[in-house]
Motif scaffolding. Structure first.
Motif, PDB file in Angstrom:
ATOM      1  N   THR A 177       0.863  -1.174   0.000  1.00 50.64           N
ATOM      2  CA  THR A 177       0.000   0.000   0.000  1.00 50.64           C
ATOM      3  C   THR A 177       0.900   1.225   0.000  1.00 50.64           C
ATOM      4  O   THR A 177       1.653   1.444   0.958  1.00 50.64           O
ATOM      5  CB  THR A 177      -0.910   0.037   1.241  1.00 50.64           C
ATOM      6  OG1 THR A 177      -1.747  -1.119   1.235  1.00 50.64           O
ATOM      7  CG2 THR A 177      -1.778   1.286   1.247  1.00 50.64           C
ATOM      8  N   MET A 178       0.858   2.009  -1.085  1.00 51.91           N
ATOM      9  CA  MET A 178       1.745   3.150  -1.239  1.00 51.91           C
ATOM     10  C   MET A 178       1.043   4.442  -0.821  1.00 51.91           C
ATOM     11  O   MET A 178      -0.086   4.711  -1.258  1.00 51.91           O
ATOM     12  CB  MET A 178       2.209   3.263  -2.695  1.00 51.91           C
ATOM     13  CG  MET A 178       3.023   2.074  -3.181  1.00 51.91           C
ATOM     14  SD  MET A 178       4.473   1.738  -2.147  1.00 51.91           S
ATOM     15  CE  MET A 178       5.408   0.629  -3.201  1.00 51.91           C
ATOM     16  N   ASN A 179       1.701   5.232   0.013  1.00 50.84           N
ATOM     17  CA  ASN A 179       1.119   6.507   0.423  1.00 50.84           C
ATOM     18  C   ASN A 179       0.986   7.466  -0.756  1.00 50.84           C
ATOM     19  O   ASN A 179       0.071   8.298  -0.789  1.00 50.84           O
ATOM     20  CB  ASN A 179       1.979   7.154   1.514  1.00 50.84           C
ATOM     21  CG  ASN A 179       1.664   6.598   2.889  1.00 50.84           C
ATOM     22  OD1 ASN A 179       0.564   6.095   3.118  1.00 50.84           O
ATOM     23  ND2 ASN A 179       2.610   6.671   3.799  1.00 50.84           N
ATOM     24  N   ARG A 180       1.892   7.370  -1.695  1.00 53.98           N
ATOM     25  CA  ARG A 180       1.806   8.202  -2.892  1.00 53.98           C
ATOM     26  C   ARG A 180       1.232   7.367  -4.030  1.00 53.98           C
ATOM     27  O   ARG A 180       1.825   6.369  -4.440  1.00 53.98           O
ATOM     28  CB  ARG A 180       3.175   8.748  -3.284  1.00 53.98           C
ATOM     29  CG  ARG A 180       3.142   9.674  -4.496  1.00 53.98           C
ATOM     30  CD  ARG A 180       4.541  10.055  -4.943  1.00 53.98           C
ATOM     31  NE  ARG A 180       4.517  11.071  -5.991  1.00 53.98           N
ATOM     32  CZ  ARG A 180       5.595  11.480  -6.655  1.00 53.98           C
ATOM     33  NH1 ARG A 180       6.779  10.947  -6.374  1.00 53.98           N
ATOM     34  NH2 ARG A 180       5.495  12.401  -7.592  1.00 53.98           N
ATOM     35  N   GLY A 181       0.098   7.776  -4.552  1.00 56.66           N
ATOM     36  CA  GLY A 181      -0.516   7.028  -5.632  1.00 56.66           C
ATOM     37  C   GLY A 181       0.009   7.444  -6.996  1.00 56.66           C
ATOM     38  O   GLY A 181       0.512   8.556  -7.176  1.00 56.66           O
ATOM     39  N   VAL A 182      -0.104   6.548  -7.946  1.00 61.99           N
ATOM     40  CA  VAL A 182       0.247   6.860  -9.336  1.00 61.99           C
ATOM     41  C   VAL A 182      -0.976   7.488  -9.993  1.00 61.99           C
ATOM     42  O   VAL A 182      -2.049   6.871 -10.026  1.00 61.99           O
ATOM     43  CB  VAL A 182       0.675   5.595 -10.100  1.00 61.99           C
ATOM     44  CG1 VAL A 182       0.910   5.911 -11.578  1.00 61.99           C
ATOM     45  CG2 VAL A 182       1.915   4.985  -9.475  1.00 61.99           C
ATOM     46  N   PRO A 183      -0.862   8.723 -10.519  1.00 64.46           N
ATOM     47  CA  PRO A 183      -2.026   9.399 -11.118  1.00 64.46           C
ATOM     48  C   PRO A 183      -2.533   8.681 -12.366  1.00 64.46           C
ATOM     49  O   PRO A 183      -1.753   8.285 -13.237  1.00 64.46           O
ATOM     50  CB  PRO A 183      -1.489  10.792 -11.480  1.00 64.46           C
ATOM     51  CG  PRO A 183      -0.231  10.953 -10.691  1.00 64.46           C
ATOM     52  CD  PRO A 183       0.340   9.575 -10.548  1.00 64.46           C
ATOM     53  N   LEU A 184      -3.841   8.525 -12.459  1.00 63.14           N
ATOM     54  CA  LEU A 184      -4.497   7.964 -13.643  1.00 63.14           C
ATOM     55  C   LEU A 184      -5.518   8.987 -14.107  1.00 63.14           C
ATOM     56  O   LEU A 184      -6.492   9.274 -13.405  1.00 63.14           O
ATOM     57  CB  LEU A 184      -5.162   6.624 -13.308  1.00 63.14           C
ATOM     58  CG  LEU A 184      -4.219   5.511 -12.844  1.00 63.14           C
ATOM     59  CD1 LEU A 184      -5.006   4.278 -12.414  1.00 63.14           C
ATOM     60  CD2 LEU A 184      -3.230   5.147 -13.947  1.00 63.14           C
ATOM     61  N   LYS A 185      -5.287   9.541 -15.293  1.00 62.32           N
ATOM     62  CA  LYS A 185      -6.062  10.705 -15.742  1.00 62.32           C
ATOM     63  C   LYS A 185      -7.112  10.317 -16.778  1.00 62.32           C
ATOM     64  O   LYS A 185      -6.866   9.519 -17.669  1.00 62.32           O
ATOM     65  CB  LYS A 185      -5.112  11.749 -16.313  1.00 62.32           C
ATOM     66  CG  LYS A 185      -4.096  12.271 -15.284  1.00 62.32           C
ATOM     67  CD  LYS A 185      -3.192  13.341 -15.854  1.00 62.32           C
ATOM     68  CE  LYS A 185      -2.173  12.795 -16.813  1.00 62.32           C
ATOM     69  NZ  LYS A 185      -1.176  13.826 -17.230  1.00 62.32           N
ATOM     70  N   VAL A 186      -8.282  10.933 -16.631  1.00 66.10           N
ATOM     71  CA  VAL A 186      -9.367  10.775 -17.603  1.00 66.10           C
ATOM     72  C   VAL A 186      -9.772  12.162 -18.072  1.00 66.10           C
ATOM     73  O   VAL A 186     -10.076  13.048 -17.255  1.00 66.10           O
ATOM     74  CB  VAL A 186     -10.589  10.068 -16.984  1.00 66.10           C
ATOM     75  CG1 VAL A 186     -11.717   9.967 -18.007  1.00 66.10           C
ATOM     76  CG2 VAL A 186     -10.197   8.694 -16.458  1.00 66.10           C
ATOM     77  N   LYS A 187      -9.778  12.376 -19.385  1.00 66.78           N
ATOM     78  CA  LYS A 187     -10.106  13.685 -19.939  1.00 66.78           C
ATOM     79  C   LYS A 187     -11.557  13.728 -20.416  1.00 66.78           C
ATOM     80  O   LYS A 187     -12.095  12.727 -20.890  1.00 66.78           O
ATOM     81  CB  LYS A 187      -9.168  14.026 -21.093  1.00 66.78           C
ATOM     82  CG  LYS A 187      -9.194  15.502 -21.465  1.00 66.78           C
ATOM     83  CD  LYS A 187      -8.030  15.878 -22.372  1.00 66.78           C
ATOM     84  CE  LYS A 187      -8.006  17.383 -22.590  1.00 66.78           C
ATOM     85  NZ  LYS A 187      -6.842  17.807 -23.403  1.00 66.78           N
TER      86      LYS A 187
END
Length: 616
Positions: A177-187
């Protein structure tokens, strides 16, 4: 037909804190049986006639785990890959202490106990606070010491030949469980292509679930880009395994968080791992999502640094991920997933059935269940609502959507090993105990109190694994009607020895327990036999004498550091906080903790004089 003589397995080990000693016992017995079976097939067990030994194959393709289960998974992989199977059998049952040269027992039962100190003494010591920083409620240096001892290059040369029951390209996934998430973008571009809206903001979610995905090197992937190599003969792999074990077991707040950066997870690896997670393509080294081009945030990927807190906070039982890897590995163009399809037009009735060819076994020391006595209580005020939010978010983060939807259409074998212990008189059960694991006390931290607790739970794991292999890790058998391909060719002597009868239906095991031949037993011989029949009990005097001073001392040291941190540079606030009676609060809190320990052990039956309750 030769392929149909092989059954493919995956193992999942759930998070369990100190209950990892149970998981260790389970895997110790399973690997003991697999090792003896392999030797028996080669004619290397003198007291076993090879004609009595089934000749089919079982191959472990993948193992996965989280938190304590993740640590146990890594140790199990080392145990098997180094071919150093040295089971802790009943001949050691009266001698809990001491190193047994068994990575599972030594790491989960013996831990760091010796004649002077117990492991919990180290966890309550204050030498990790000398820098004026509090990283966790417990001193996590004992985790470091255990990982460094267990996960290391061998000091002596061992048999490097890998056993046949481990796939040559074995995979292993460990949850984080990572405190910093990987951004996943939806436009949301709309249809007008208005130039003024070209810079409209994305909708962004963040993937905080991460896996360390290891694979035995087969020349088809690049380390730290597609997978991590599981070549345990290199120091780089050993170092990575150590860090992975510490990170997945970093119980939130209680144990120290661990730091990661691009040296640990490269940008390419992050892309592959996150794509596997969101697309459920865990079996693919370089997964692609059809008709989709993820707009990755390159700055995050190329400058990734974060802390990891446990693995179970988001995914405590990664059986779905293990199942997806198994699906990919056993898939073919002829049969449905996980089965050999039936031959509907065959004249042979045995051929007119589907037969499973793969499955997952989960070891779960503390299964999540719904009690019929549980009732929802409406909150009375804001404090009540606030305190319930953490549980709500935790439950929601761990929900298994895909697994729930597919559970009845999925044709894979699925079984679980969980703690069961019966009250026995005259070899008959009078009922099962409500709390079969000593480590279930204190929110699963109870095993740290005493080696006797961990010793009991390890052996219960071995006993439950024995019963699971002899009954539940099996497939239906009806002579002349339903005979699994792995059982065709079995002699009458084999069938008579290993036949399982449950509710007037018959089955044959996937992994034959060779101990049944060695001890001249049949499948139901030892159902209610427990290596440690009585529950160990502790006294509050022993607990107080052993830990009161250490608990009080650690609380005092933590409060002093927090007091200085809260005051910051404010001289007035610092002066006021310096007047706070830290010694008084540390004594009160230590006594309160001891009271909680006493009440919990008594309610579960592990305090001297208390009774062990039976399930209703």
């Amino acid at each position: 037909m030769s392929e149909q003589k092989t059954f493919h397995l995956g193992f999942t080990m759930a998070g369990a804190v100190s209950g990892g000693c149970y998981t260790a016992g389970v895997m110790d017995y399973i690997f003991e049986v697999l090792d003896k079976w392999e030797k028996a097939k080669k004619g290397e067990l003198e007291t076993v006639n090879s004609e009595e030994v089934p000749k089919h194959n079982v191959v472990i393709e993948v193992m996965g785990g989280t938190s304590a289960g993740g640590m146990a998974t890594i140790m199990t992989a080392l145990y098997g890959l180094r071919n150093t199977i040295n089971p802790v059998t009943d001949e050691h049952v009266n001698n809990a202490r001491g190193i047994k040269n068994n990575i599972l027992y030594d790491s989960w039962v013996s831990m760091l106990d010796d004649n002077k100190l117990k492991t919990l003494d180290i966890a309550l010591s204050t030498n990790d606070l000398k820098g004026g920083k509090v990283s966790s409620l417990l001193n996590s240096q004992f985790i470091d010491q255990l990982a460094n001892r267990a996960i290391s290059m061998p000091s002596v040369v061992t048999d490097s030949s890998r056993p046949n029951y481990l796939a040559p390209d074995l995979e292993m996934i460990i949850s984080h469980t990572m405190n910093r998430g990987v951004p996943l973008k939806v436009k949301f571009p709309n249809n007008t292509n208005d130039a003024g809206l070209q810079d409209a903001p994305y909708h962004t979610s963040f993937e905080h679930f991460m896996v360390s995905h290891f694979k035995l090197p087969d020349g088809s992937f690049q380390d730290n880009k597609e997978y991590f190599t599981l070549d345990i003969d290199t120091q780089n792999t050993i170092n990575r395994l150590k860090k992975t074990a510490k990170a997945t077991g970093a119980f939130p707040i209680g144990l120290q968080y661990r730091e990661f950066n691009n040296q640990d997870f490269s940008a390419a690896y992050l892309k592959n791992a996150v794509t596997r997670i969101i697309s459920r393509k865990f079996g693919e080294s370089n997964p692609q999502i059809e008709n989709s081009d993820i707009d990755w945030d390159q700055k995050t990927l190329n400058q990734y640094h974060t802390t990891s807190v446990d693995g179970g906070a988001i995914n405590n039982e990664p059986y779905g991920e293990v199942l997806e890897i198994l699906r990919h590995r056993t898939k073919d163009n002829v049969n449905e997933d996980f089965v050999w399809s039936k031959e509907e037009n065959s004249d042979d009735p045995v051929s007119r059935h589907e037969y499973q060819k793969a499955g997952v076994v989960m070891i779960d020391p503390f299964p999540d269940t719904i009690s019929p006595d549980d009732e929802y209580e409406h909150p009375e005020n804001l404090v009540d609502v606030g305190s319930s939010i953490i549980g709500t978010l935790w439950d929601q983060s761990k929900i298994k959507r895909k697994e729930m939807v597919e559970q009845f259409s999925n044709k894979a074998y699925m079984g679980t090993i969980f703690p069961v212990k019966h009250k026995v008189e005259n070899n008959k059960s009078l009922g099962s105990y409500k709390y079969p694991l000593c480590s279930a006390s204190l929110g699963a931290f109870g095993g740290f109190l005493d080696i006797k607790f961990r010793h009991h739970d390890f052996y219960l794991g071995r006993n439950n694994a024995r019963n699971f292999l002899r009954a539940f890790l099996s497939v239906p058998y009806e002579k002349g009607k339903k005979v699994h391909p792995i059982h065709r060719g079995w002699t009458k002597k084999m069938i008579d020895r290993f036949l399982i009868t449950i509710d007037n239906k018959t089955y044959l095991p996937i992994i034959p327990d060779i101990n049944m031949i060695l001890d001249d037993e049949v499948s139901n011989s030892e159902i209610y036999k427990y290596s440690v029949p009585k529950f160990p009990k502790l006294t509050m005097n022993d607990i107080s004498n052993a830990y009161y001073k250490q608990i009080k001392g650690r609380i005092k040291a933590v409060l002093q550091i927090l007091r200085l941190g809260i005051s910051g540079g404010n001289a007035v606030l610092r002066f006021v906080l310096l007047l706070a009676p830290v010694r008084y609060f540390s004594r009160k809190m230590a006594k309160k903790i001891l009271s909680i320990i006493e009440n919990d052990l008594e309610s579960k039956g592990f305090l001297e004089g208390s009774k062990n309750k039976l399930n209703k």
